[in-house]
Design a protein around this motif. Structure first.
Motif, PDB file in Angstrom:
ATOM      1  N   ALA A  10       0.852  -1.192   0.000  1.00  0.00           N
ATOM      2  CA  ALA A  10       0.000   0.000   0.000  1.00  0.00           C
ATOM      3  C   ALA A  10       0.886   1.239   0.000  1.00  0.00           C
ATOM      4  CB  ALA A  10      -0.911   0.001   1.219  1.00  0.00           C
ATOM      5  N   LYS A  11       0.542   2.206  -0.873  1.00  0.00           N
ATOM      6  CA  LYS A  11       1.332   3.433  -0.977  1.00  0.00           C
ATOM      7  C   LYS A  11       0.403   4.635  -1.053  1.00  0.00           C
ATOM      8  CE  LYS A  11       5.298   1.343  -3.110  1.00  0.00           C
ATOM      9  NZ  LYS A  11       6.559   1.654  -3.671  1.00  0.00           N
ATOM     10  N   SER A  12       0.888   5.728  -0.462  1.00  0.00           N
ATOM     11  CA  SER A  12       0.132   6.972  -0.460  1.00  0.00           C
ATOM     12  C   SER A  12       1.111   8.137  -0.411  1.00  0.00           C
ATOM     13  CB  SER A  12      -0.800   7.010   0.756  1.00  0.00           C
ATOM     14  OG  SER A  12      -1.574   8.169   0.738  1.00  0.00           O
ATOM     15  N   ASP A  13       0.793   9.202  -1.119  1.00  0.00           N
ATOM     16  CA  ASP A  13       1.638  10.400  -1.096  1.00  0.00           C
ATOM     17  C   ASP A  13       1.283  11.263   0.107  1.00  0.00           C
ATOM     18  OD1 ASP A  13       3.299  10.058  -3.298  1.00  0.00           O
ATOM     19  OD2 ASP A  13       1.751  10.746  -4.686  1.00  0.00           O
ATOM     20  N   THR A  14       2.311  11.735   0.816  1.00  0.00           N
ATOM     21  CA  THR A  14       2.130  12.651   1.943  1.00  0.00           C
ATOM     22  C   THR A  14       3.046  13.847   1.729  1.00  0.00           C
ATOM     23  OG1 THR A  14       3.872  11.691   3.318  1.00  0.00           O
ATOM     24  CG2 THR A  14       1.682  10.696   3.494  1.00  0.00           C
ATOM     25  N   GLU A  15       2.971  14.819   2.612  1.00  0.00           N
ATOM     26  CA  GLU A  15       3.839  15.991   2.493  1.00  0.00           C
ATOM     27  C   GLU A  15       5.283  15.671   2.866  1.00  0.00           C
ATOM     28  OE1 GLU A  15       2.984  18.145   6.733  1.00  0.00           O
ATOM     29  OE2 GLU A  15       1.487  18.373   5.144  1.00  0.00           O
ATOM     30  N   TYR A  16       5.521  14.511   3.496  1.00  0.00           N
ATOM     31  CA  TYR A  16       6.871  14.093   3.863  1.00  0.00           C
ATOM     32  C   TYR A  16       7.466  13.093   2.865  1.00  0.00           C
ATOM     33  CZ  TYR A  16       5.545  16.220   8.240  1.00  0.00           C
ATOM     34  OH  TYR A  16       5.121  17.103   9.193  1.00  0.00           O
ATOM     35  N   GLY A  17       6.736  12.726   1.867  1.00  0.00           N
ATOM     36  CA  GLY A  17       7.175  11.742   0.879  1.00  0.00           C
ATOM     37  C   GLY A  17       6.162  10.619   0.770  1.00  0.00           C
ATOM     38  N   THR A  18       6.556   9.548   0.135  1.00  0.00           N
ATOM     39  CA  THR A  18       5.665   8.412  -0.060  1.00  0.00           C
ATOM     40  C   THR A  18       5.621   7.555   1.197  1.00  0.00           C
ATOM     41  OG1 THR A  18       6.192   8.363  -2.410  1.00  0.00           O
ATOM     42  CG2 THR A  18       5.219   6.390  -1.484  1.00  0.00           C
ATOM     43  N   LEU A  19       4.414   7.286   1.666  1.00  0.00           N
ATOM     44  CA  LEU A  19       4.190   6.399   2.805  1.00  0.00           C
ATOM     45  C   LEU A  19       3.874   5.019   2.242  1.00  0.00           C
ATOM     46  CD1 LEU A  19       3.744   5.878   5.837  1.00  0.00           C
ATOM     47  CD2 LEU A  19       1.353   6.513   5.477  1.00  0.00           C
ATOM     48  N   THR A  20       4.689   4.030   2.642  1.00  0.00           N
ATOM     49  CA  THR A  20       4.539   2.663   2.133  1.00  0.00           C
ATOM     50  C   THR A  20       4.318   1.707   3.292  1.00  0.00           C
ATOM     51  OG1 THR A  20       6.038   3.125   0.304  1.00  0.00           O
ATOM     52  CG2 THR A  20       5.672   0.827   0.825  1.00  0.00           C
ATOM     53  N   GLY A  21       3.374   0.837   3.137  1.00  0.00           N
ATOM     54  CA  GLY A  21       3.161  -0.264   4.065  1.00  0.00           C
ATOM     55  C   GLY A  21       3.229  -1.557   3.272  1.00  0.00           C
ATOM     56  N   PHE A  22       4.032  -2.515   3.717  1.00  0.00           N
ATOM     57  CA  PHE A  22       4.221  -3.761   2.971  1.00  0.00           C
ATOM     58  C   PHE A  22       4.101  -4.944   3.919  1.00  0.00           C
ATOM     59  CE2 PHE A  22       6.703  -7.171   1.077  1.00  0.00           C
ATOM     60  CZ  PHE A  22       6.197  -7.184  -0.211  1.00  0.00           C
ATOM     61  N   PHE A  23       3.406  -5.993   3.442  1.00  0.00           N
ATOM     62  CA  PHE A  23       3.274  -7.231   4.207  1.00  0.00           C
ATOM     63  C   PHE A  23       3.308  -8.398   3.230  1.00  0.00           C
ATOM     64  CE2 PHE A  23       0.789 -10.753   5.886  1.00  0.00           C
ATOM     65  CZ  PHE A  23       1.431 -10.957   7.097  1.00  0.00           C
ATOM     66  N   ALA A  24       4.123  -9.403   3.536  1.00  0.00           N
ATOM     67  CA  ALA A  24       4.194 -10.605   2.707  1.00  0.00           C
ATOM     68  C   ALA A  24       4.292 -11.819   3.621  1.00  0.00           C
ATOM     69  CB  ALA A  24       5.394 -10.547   1.774  1.00  0.00           C
ATOM     70  N   ALA A  25       3.542 -12.857   3.290  1.00  0.00           N
ATOM     71  CA  ALA A  25       3.546 -14.092   4.091  1.00  0.00           C
ATOM     72  C   ALA A  25       3.639 -15.298   3.176  1.00  0.00           C
ATOM     73  CB  ALA A  25       2.296 -14.185   4.950  1.00  0.00           C
ATOM     74  N   GLU A  26       4.201 -16.361   3.725  1.00  0.00           N
ATOM     75  CA  GLU A  26       4.393 -17.609   3.000  1.00  0.00           C
ATOM     76  C   GLU A  26       3.711 -18.725   3.784  1.00  0.00           C
ATOM     77  OE1 GLU A  26       8.439 -19.686   2.767  1.00  0.00           O
ATOM     78  OE2 GLU A  26       8.387 -18.362   1.012  1.00  0.00           O
ATOM     79  N   PHE A  27       2.925 -19.538   3.106  1.00  0.00           N
ATOM     80  CA  PHE A  27       2.217 -20.654   3.723  1.00  0.00           C
ATOM     81  C   PHE A  27       2.729 -21.942   3.071  1.00  0.00           C
ATOM     82  CE2 PHE A  27      -0.433 -16.916   3.611  1.00  0.00           C
ATOM     83  CZ  PHE A  27      -0.898 -16.825   4.894  1.00  0.00           C
ATOM     84  N   ASN A  28       3.245 -22.871   3.871  1.00  0.00           N
ATOM     85  CA  ASN A  28       3.821 -24.110   3.348  1.00  0.00           C
ATOM     86  C   ASN A  28       3.097 -25.321   3.920  1.00  0.00           C
ATOM     87  OD1 ASN A  28       6.057 -22.937   1.874  1.00  0.00           O
ATOM     88  ND2 ASN A  28       6.888 -22.419   3.870  1.00  0.00           N
TER      89      ASN A  28
END
Length: 165
Positions: free
Chosen positions: A110-128
């Motif tokens: 997830a990404k969004s532009d703010t006055e301080y720059g790009t705000l990024t949130g990332f999540f990745a999971a692996e199911f085995n």
């Protein structure tokens, strides 16, 4: 006079019925077309806007299935200490000639532009999932990466240049 009153009554009845049918029907207004998914091209391909916000989201991943066949196929992954000195398997030995392994990987970016720059949130999971009886391989969930980044500051659980080879 009888026919005259009959004709006059029929004409009155016909006028009453046709007047009732001539009334305009109630027409409901058609709803405006709604745009459910808007493409967000500000951060690259694959992103779309989360409805009602200016945040862009990208969902990715893969599914993998592998199988092998051979004499005691699932024992090939065991360490030597799982076997006794005669070569007999230990308590985790499997005598199946089939081994199946599956993996699912999913990521949310997830990404969004703010006055301080790009705000990024990332999540990745692996199911085995593995069908052998080795306690270290069977069904598990692994968080691959989870972080928040704003401008040049990154905090969370993520890989760096020396982690993945």
């Amino acid at each position: 006079m009888n026919i005259k009153s009959l004709l006059l009554g029929s004409a009155a009845a016909l006028a009453a019925v046709s007047g009732a049918q001539a009334a305009d029907a109630i027409v409901a207004a058609e709803p405006e077309p709604m745009e459910y998914v808007r493409v967000c091209d500000a951060f690259g391909t694959g992103y779309f806007y989360i409805p009602g916000t200016e945040t862009c989201l990208k969902i990715g991943g893969f599914i993998r299935f592998q199988t092998s066949f051979g004499r005691d196929a699932s024992t090939s992954r065991y360490n030597q200490e799982d076997f006794d000195f005669l070569g007999n398997g230990g308590p985790n030995e499997s005598t199946s000639d089939w081994d199946a392994f599956s993996r699912a990987y999913i990521s949310f970016d997830a990404k969004s532009d703010t006055e301080y720059g790009t705000l990024t949130g990332f999540f990745a999971a692996e199911f085995n999932a593995d069908n052998d009886t080795d306690s270290g391989d069977s069904d598990f969930i692994d968080v691959d990466e989870a972080y928040i980044q704003l401008g040049g500051l990154k905090a969370g659980f993520f890989y760096n240049w020396w982690d993945k080879g």
